[in-house]
Design a protein around this motif. Sequence first.
Motif: not given
Lengths: 278, 208
Positions: A176-182, A184-192
């Motif tokens: 996904s190219g997401t640069a996950y962060t500690e 933002g993890l929950a939001d980023q994972a939900a977005e993916v």
Amino acid sequence: MTSHPDVEALAFFAEELLEPAEERTVADHLQTCTACATALDELSEVSRALADVPLPSLPQDVADLLDQRVATAVRERSAQRTEEGRAPAGPPPAERPGGATVVPISRARRRGFHMPGLLLVAAAAVVVGGGGAMLYNGVLADRGAETGAAAPLMESSPEHSEPDTAQSYRPVVVGSGTAYTEAGLADQAAEVLAAGTAFEQGPGIQENTRYSPEGCAAALGEQLGTRFTLVDDAGYEGAPAWVLFAPEGEKVDVYVVGTDCTGDANTDVLAFETVEAP
Amino acid sequence: MEAVHELPDKELLERHAQGDEQAFAVLVKRHRERLWAVAMRMTGDREEASDALQDAFLSAFRAADRFRGESQVTTWLHRIVVNACHDRLRRRKVRPATPTEDDTLDVLSNERLGRSGGAPDHASQTEARLDVHAALDTLPLDQRMALTLVDMLGYRVEEAARILDVATGTVKSRCARGRAKLLPSLAHLRNPHHPPDVTSGRGGANPS
């Protein structure tokens, strides 16, 4: 009575985590409301109740068992080093063909590394085609069914109907190219999970990788007693990382592991989150 | 006493990674008491704590050559133990354990009472005399782990943050949420004169 802060707000107040304006509001309220002042006191009673539980001492049988297991591990390692040196373990690094927006590595690998680019794109389209809803429904939602997760994939592409029992045990790998962060993890994972658009290809697999993303997902899934159905080949806190998704009912467990995955969850897992299924 | 017993953690781990056969056992003996307490407090179950501790030390045994020295060895060991406990707790939430040992029956039955109703019911929790571990079992795992380290075991927030590999603010907010959830079932254990429902009948509008 609607102006009472709830207990959680009081707990945040005690930890000085509220925004300044909210903090002032709660502080003012506590001046006049004995019920809330009592609740605030009781929150510290909770901490004290927890601290009051006496520390257990290590039972002798547990200590002995631990010593035995460590001694066995030492012996095994010595024997292994004497006999064969330290051969690197794990499958060879995966080859990542370029071009396709999403590369379902499991399919590519099963057919060998020399799968023609066109077929790869077609295979990718099977995954991308339905968008985010399909990604969830097909890859994540059906994991508990005995028929296997392959079924929804086949529904959306009837021409691709070869029986594929192995598919149900293999996660789909995307980048996904997401640069996950500690943070933002929950939001980023939900977005993916919810993403309706195609994923960009990830940064690629490191040469010194001991496990492929799917191998890592399989090994950790076995150890954790779960099954990962989606792997995002992305980054976490500035370093390459794989983000593994395992549906558990209404929730999806999200594990972040380094690309130096060894298949041992105790040391591989960098972060964990649980997000709502989309 | 051999000299190896006096070496710092980091050097013991390096020696172990290089093939030393005694170094790791010294490290285990040095930290196992504390880590046992962590595992017991995290899992609330002797057998699970024992399994988690063994798994964790064996994981550390194998991963020693990947220790980069960016954290203290103790922090790293704690993190591995916490991860091992987390795995077990997560699996237990998915499939509740079958009672096999008499001494776990109490906790297990309390857990079921606490869990079967779905949303926490303060009155029935009180009736069930939930002990601390059963109460902790009703929390999300991240809150439980933060509270265990900070409130039960007395780690500073900064240490807990390093062990859990999250920001200090995250540890504080997880602790705050956890305490708020535990208040109905725990506060009255220490303070029987205050009824446990003193906070539950209010308007409770969340100001955030």
